[in-house]
Design an enzyme around this catalytic site. Structure first.
Site, PDB file in Angstrom:
ATOM      1  N   LYS A 118      12.329  -0.336  -1.000  1.00 39.62           N
ATOM      2  CA  LYS A 118      10.961  -0.499  -1.506  1.00 39.62           C
ATOM      3  C   LYS A 118      10.929  -1.140  -2.897  1.00 39.62           C
ATOM      4  O   LYS A 118      10.028  -1.909  -3.205  1.00 39.62           O
ATOM      5  CB  LYS A 118      10.260   0.850  -1.557  1.00 39.62           C
ATOM      6  CG  LYS A 118       9.931   1.428  -0.184  1.00 39.62           C
ATOM      7  CD  LYS A 118       9.128   2.718  -0.342  1.00 39.62           C
ATOM      8  CE  LYS A 118       9.253   3.645   0.841  1.00 39.62           C
ATOM      9  NZ  LYS A 118       8.667   3.199   2.080  1.00 39.62           N
ATOM     10  N   GLU A 202       4.960   6.364  -8.657  1.00 37.93           N
ATOM     11  CA  GLU A 202       3.872   5.440  -8.365  1.00 37.93           C
ATOM     12  C   GLU A 202       2.550   6.185  -8.534  1.00 37.93           C
ATOM     13  O   GLU A 202       2.489   7.388  -8.267  1.00 37.93           O
ATOM     14  CB  GLU A 202       4.039   5.021  -6.897  1.00 37.93           C
ATOM     15  CG  GLU A 202       3.310   3.793  -6.481  1.00 37.93           C
ATOM     16  CD  GLU A 202       3.741   3.383  -5.063  1.00 37.93           C
ATOM     17  OE1 GLU A 202       4.631   2.554  -4.926  1.00 37.93           O
ATOM     18  OE2 GLU A 202       3.154   3.919  -4.102  1.00 37.93           O
ATOM     19  N   HIS A 237       2.250  11.653   7.009  1.00 40.76           N
ATOM     20  CA  HIS A 237       2.388  10.248   6.583  1.00 40.76           C
ATOM     21  C   HIS A 237       2.859   9.352   7.722  1.00 40.76           C
ATOM     22  O   HIS A 237       3.423   8.281   7.500  1.00 40.76           O
ATOM     23  CB  HIS A 237       3.358  10.091   5.404  1.00 40.76           C
ATOM     24  CG  HIS A 237       2.937  10.806   4.164  1.00 40.76           C
ATOM     25  ND1 HIS A 237       1.761  10.534   3.506  1.00 40.76           N
ATOM     26  CD2 HIS A 237       3.522  11.799   3.460  1.00 40.76           C
ATOM     27  CE1 HIS A 237       1.653  11.317   2.463  1.00 40.76           C
ATOM     28  NE2 HIS A 237       2.705  12.107   2.415  1.00 40.76           N
ATOM     29  N   ARG A 294      10.374  -5.993  11.282  1.00 42.98           N
ATOM     30  CA  ARG A 294      10.603  -5.832  12.731  1.00 42.98           C
ATOM     31  C   ARG A 294       9.252  -5.840  13.443  1.00 42.98           C
ATOM     32  O   ARG A 294       8.206  -5.869  12.801  1.00 42.98           O
ATOM     33  CB  ARG A 294      11.275  -4.483  12.977  1.00 42.98           C
ATOM     34  CG  ARG A 294      10.448  -3.363  12.370  1.00 42.98           C
ATOM     35  CD  ARG A 294      10.906  -1.994  12.759  1.00 42.98           C
ATOM     36  NE  ARG A 294      10.474  -0.999  11.795  1.00 42.98           N
ATOM     37  CZ  ARG A 294       9.299  -0.409  11.781  1.00 42.98           C
ATOM     38  NH1 ARG A 294       8.390  -0.705  12.676  1.00 42.98           N
ATOM     39  NH2 ARG A 294       8.995   0.485  10.854  1.00 42.98           N
TER      40      ARG A 294
END
Ligand code: ADP
Length: 499
Positions: A118, A202, A237, A294
């Site tokens: 990430k 974040e 999530h 993908r």
């Protein structure tokens, strides 16, 4: 340009079947690989040739890139499609395939490497002006330093594993007092799940929506976007309901997000099918989250609204062909919904409930698509993801697509295991969902498991009452010969679900 004549699908279940069907349409021979637990699986029966590559544990079968490449050499295979999960985002595997002289139906090892992390993905995307959630540019290991950054950003914050995926290794921190404990947990979760304890901090976006853009790029530098998918209904999530288009985007924001997604793909020299994920706040500001290199589970909704077969495009791209699709030719046609039918118990915290599919009857009809890998009587193995099927509907409008989904759910007959069907029906009928006014907290805000339990009980009571009335009627009129079954007794899956 190198034509593919024989394709091996390094995967199982519905995605293996889905890929092989398109290959067959293109006149390409198909090869399946399978584990001992999947001897009778549908993808094995469907393929032109099938080879057992090891025991049930995926680390000894579906993740054994070396064995899969050996099969290719023995059977004269030209290309490998990895599907999703397993080896699909493994840069080493992509490279091994290439080094063996085979085509990988997916992006280069370099692109996977950059986007697989990430933080490195954010660094690559930063070359273009891509909006990103405020946060640390690098991994943080020092707790005091991380805490100082968190107060600068302002609470609540999210601590995320850099190598994270599947919703794992993510911790929300509401205030400074909680920080140390949550950071410790995030790091240990990241180490145990990914073998890499790197985390970053974040800003936590309140009321976010998860909206992602499908992209396709060829090996000649052409990249297009195929609009968005909204995946805001999630548990842990992880997505359970997806749709295209999103109910909240304006054409301007859609275009802006599409262009950003193309830039993200360009930032890592991307080719193949990929997905750029964004988080969107309640003011419709969007921020880049990550790129999945993908084909996604939820790709069918994009296929339904654009008419583009994404697997066919992936195969053309792997062969080295130039994209024939042009951005200006693409348009959104109608609305598509997808629900994931998992063997899970929504009334028990969505815990897996694998077992034997005693009854399994798919819904049918105009605008209904079922991507699955099971037949009645089969066992759902405990070794893999407990997804039974994806149910997709397509209609002219969002509401019509929802109506069709409710009808299809009601006609889906599954017994032997608990499923997410009743939960998805609950979502489809909920005012927050039908009005389009929802976010990733839908489950937390609105779902009370007791609702499904009550419904099941109510259904049982109704059936029992109807049967009593029917029997009483029979005894009263012994010669009437009536064969009419009471309406409530016809009701299908909800009562069938009670084990
Ligand atoms: P993973 O790779 O584990 O799927 P993502 O970064 O794609 O992780 O995030 C998964 C989900 O977590 C998102 O769809 C969203 O619901 C939530 N999420 C991620 N980042 C944020 C954030 N900054 N603020 C609020 N929610 C977030």
């Amino acid at each position: 340009m190198r034509k593919i004549n024989k394709l091996l699908v390094a995967n199982r279940g519905e995605i293996a079947l889905r890929v092989m069907r398109t290959a067959r349409e293109m006149g390409i021979k198909t090869v399946a690989v399978y584990s001992e637990a999947d001897r009778n699986a549908l993808h094995v029966r469907y393929a032109d040739e099938a080879v057992c590559i090891g025991p049930a544990a995926s680390s000894e079968s579906y993740l054994r890139g070396d064995k899969i490449i050996d099969v290719c050499k023995k059977l004269g295979v030209d290309a490998i499609h990895p599907g999703y999960g397993f080896l699909s985002e493994n840069a080493k595997f992509s490279q091994m395939v290439k080094d063996a002289g085979l085509l990988f139906v997916g992006p280069s090892a370099e692109s996977i490497e950059i986007m697989g992390d990430k933080l490195s993905a954010k660094r690559a995307a930063a070359k273009y002006k891509i909006p990103m959630v405020p946060g640390t540019p690098d991994a943080v290991t020092d707790r005091a330093e991380a805490k100082a950054i968190a107060s600068q950003i302002g609470y609540p914050v999210l601590i995320k594993a850099s190598a994270g995926g599947g919703g794992k290794g993510m911790r929300i921190v509401e205030n400074e007092e909680e920080f140390d404990e949550q950071m410790e947990r995030a790091v240990s979760e990241a180490i145990s799940a990914f073998g890499d304890g790197a985390v970053f901090v974040e800003k936590y976006v309140a009321s976010p929506r998860h909206i992602e853009i499908q992209v396709l790029g060829d090996q000649h530098g052409n990249i297009i976007y195929l609009f968005e998918r909204e995946c805001s209904v999630q548990r842990r999530h992880q997505k359970v309901v997806e749709e295209a288009p999103s109910s909240c985007l304006t054409p301007e924001i859609r275009e802006a997000m599409g262009k950003c997604a193309v830039d993200v793909a360009r930032s890592c020299g991307y080719y193949g099918a990929g997905t750029v994920e964004f988080i969107v706040d309640d003011q419709l500001n969007f921020y880049f989250l990550e790129m999945n290199t993908r084909l996604q589970v939820e790709h069918p909704v994009t296929e339904m609204i654009t008419g583009v077969d994404l697997v066919r495009q992936m195969i053309y791209i792997a062969e080295g062909q130039e994209l024939q699709l042009k951005q200006e030719d693409l348009e959104i046609n109608g609305h598509a919904m997808e629900i994931r039918v998992y063997a899970e118990d929504p009334t028990n915290n969505f815990l897996p409930d694998v077992g034997n599919l005693k009854t399994y009857v798919r819904p049918q009809g105009n605008g209904v698509r079922v991507d699955d890998g099971f037949e009645q009587g089969m066992d759902i193995p405990i070794y893999y993801d407990p997804m039974i099927a994806k149910l997709i509907t397509h209609a002219a409008t969002r509401q019509e697509s929802i109506d069709k989904m409710v009808r299809a759910i009601d006609e889906y007959e599954i017994t032997g295991v608990q499923t997410t069907l009743a939960f998805c029906r609950f979502v489809m009928l909920h005012e927050a969902f039908t009005s389009g006014n929802f976010d990733t907290h839908f489950v937390k805000h609105y779902f009370i498991p007791e609702v499904l339990k009550r419904e099941a009980n109510q259904e049982e009571i109704e059936v029992a009452a109807a049967l009593v009335a029917y029997l009483m009627n029979q005894t009263k009129q012994p010669t009437s010969g009536s064969t009419t079954v009471p309406v409530a007794a016809k009701s299908k899956w909800k009562t069938n679900r009670v084990k």
